[in-house]
Design an enzyme around this catalytic site. Structure first.
Site, short mmCIF file in Angstrom:
data_model
loop_
_atom_site.label_atom_id
_atom_site.label_comp_id
_atom_site.label_asym_id
_atom_site.label_seq_id
_atom_site.Cartn_x
_atom_site.Cartn_y
_atom_site.Cartn_z
CE1 TYR A 35 22.47 10.42 -12.29
CE2 TYR A 35 23.53 9.02 -13.91
CZ TYR A 35 22.38 9.56 -13.37
OH TYR A 35 21.17 9.25 -13.92
CE LYS B 89 25.05 28.59 -17.56
NZ LYS B 89 24.41 29.51 -18.51
CG ASP C 156 22.41 29.42 -21.38
OD1 ASP C 156 23.40 28.93 -20.81
OD2 ASP C 156 22.44 30.50 -21.98
CG ASP D 298 18.82 14.05 -16.12
OD1 ASP D 298 18.12 13.24 -16.75
OD2 ASP D 298 18.69 14.26 -14.89
#
Ligand code: NAP
Length: 400
Positions: free
Chosen positions: A152, A220, A266, A290
């Site tokens: 963003y 991540k 993941d 998101d």
């Protein structure tokens, strides 16, 4: 005669809410007016029921989207932003995003002006709602997604542009980057300690206030050590320094305290499908959040009933997560559940949780009676399809 209302205030980290707060609303475009009419009736009935007439909301319409454009020639009048800022808490239906640009997005404008740094999406299943998994009731999470930084913050340079090439040269010549293909597009992913920690703090405080068992930091960090990995480290650090008495790590596992754990993004997508009941509050960076919000919503029966909120310190805007569904505009047909449930979040946020609880009971009752809008009826065996307004009536009839 219009009833006089008071302004919601925020001091020392707490909301101060008069018995008749003025709350600005944007009814929204397309199906927005159908949904808003139904939702407002549900909100008013729930407040009357929960507080036996001693409290009421004084609604104040503000304009945005097509309605604003028709009335003022402006898609997002400054007046709207000023009124929301003044009253601090607002609720909105879906807005059309005009194709071709040239117009500020309300969500972006509000996020920036009011510093609404947490996008909050609770995801739970309601009995009777058709879902694609065998045990949808096992997922009950509240996702706190960082709302200002990461993608963003939006720094990107187009492939082949002067700026991208300059940045590539700088990275190679000055910063020791070894491989970066010529002509690459380059995106920058800024994540700060300040931005990450205030988001995690909100998630932990929510878990404490709502007696939730855990907060999972989703990142991540195995690949992006200094952004995503730092988000995890800053999160743990904050829990230790600012919430020591209320939190423990997964390894410590003390009963009665909020467990802080982390999962790689993941793996988390597998976990919410395979072991959903091990997760409760989730704190994550912008892009992960998101994806994860929509995936979780789909798991319990889709976006039609998924509410959302953008919250900062002393400002909060609650909203439908779906769009305007323009082909159904004016037909009194679509599901008002998303706006109604975002109202439940609003009541919880301002300390009027009893009204929110009444609405949840109302929705459960309407679903059990199988009187639902077309989107649910087409997948629920034995259900009766009812218009938006009748679905609202059924909710009101089951308020508890
Ligand atoms: P959409 O309005 O969300 O509609 C897509 C489909 O989702 C609808 O055709 C309908 O499916 C289903 N749906 C959406 N809302 C529903 C409801 N309340 N009850 C039941 N079903 C519902 O997405 P879109 O057509 O891509 O976007 C339309 C406009 O909305 C665009 O201008 C877009 O920019 C804007 N938008 C605004 C927001 C926002 O303000 N937060 C968010 C997303 C999109 P069926 O056809 O299967 O019945």
């Amino acid at each position: 005669m219009a009833v006089a209302g008071g302004k919601i205030d925020y001091q020392g980290g707490r909301w101060s809410v008069p018995d008749r707060p003025i709350i600005p609303f944007i009814e929204g475009d397309g199906t927005g007016p159908d949904i808003w009419r139904a939702s407002q009736r549900v909100f008013d009935a729930a407040v009357a029921k929960a507080f036996a007439g001693s409290r009421a909301i004084v609604w104040k319409e503000v304009l945005a989207g097509e309605k604003a454009f028709k009335a003022t020639g402006n898609w997002l009048p400054d007046e709207t932003l000023a009124v929301i800022r003044e009253h601090r808490v607002a609720i909105k239906g879906p807005l059309t995003t005009p194709v071709g640009g040239g117009m500020r997005s309300l969500n972006v404008a509000l996020r920036q002006i009011l510093d609404l740094y947490a996008c909050i999406r609770p995801v739970r299943w309601f009995a009777g709602v058709p879902a694609p998994v065998r045990e949808p009731q096992k997922l009950d999470v509240v996702i706190f997604r960082e709302n200002i930084e990461d993608v963003y913050a939006g720094i990107e340079f187009e492939a082949g542009s002067d700026k991208a090439d300059k940045l590539r040269d700088f990275l190679i010549d000055q910063l020791g980057v070894k491989t970066l293909r010529q002509g690459s597009a380059i995106g920058v992913k800024p994540m700060s300690k300040f931005g990450s920690q205030r988001l995690v703090a909100k998630a932990i405080q929510y878990a404490i206030d709502h007696h939730r068992p855990s907060v999972t930091l989703v990142h991540k960090g195995n690949i992006q050590k200094f952004t995503e990995g730092a988000f995890r480290d800053w999160g743990y650090q904050l829990a230790k320094e600012s919430f020591a008495g209320d939190t423990v790590t997964e390894a410590e596992g003390v009963k009665g305290k909020v467990v802080i754990k982390d999962r790689i993004a993941d793996a988390m997508f597998q976990q919410v499908l395979l072991r959903p009941d091990e997760y409760s509050v989730i704190a994550t960076s912008n892009l992960n959040g998101d994806y994860l919000s929509d995936a979780c919503a789909a798991q319990v029966g889709g976006l039609g009933m998924a509410p959302g909120a953008n919250v900062g310190d002393g400002y909060a805007v609650f909203e439908a997560t779906h769009g305007t569904a323009p082909k159904y505009a004016g037909q009194d047909k679509v599901n008002p559940g998303s706006v109604i449930l975002s109202g439940v979040m609003m009541f919880e946020e301002i300390g009027w949780g009893a009204a929110g609880k009444a609405i949840v009971a109302g929705i459960e009752g309407a679903l059990a009676a199988k009187k639902v809008t077309y989107d649910l009826a087409r997948q629920m065996p034995g259900a009766t399809e009812v218009p938006t307004s009748t679905f609202a009536d059924a909710i009101i009839a089951h308020l508890k």
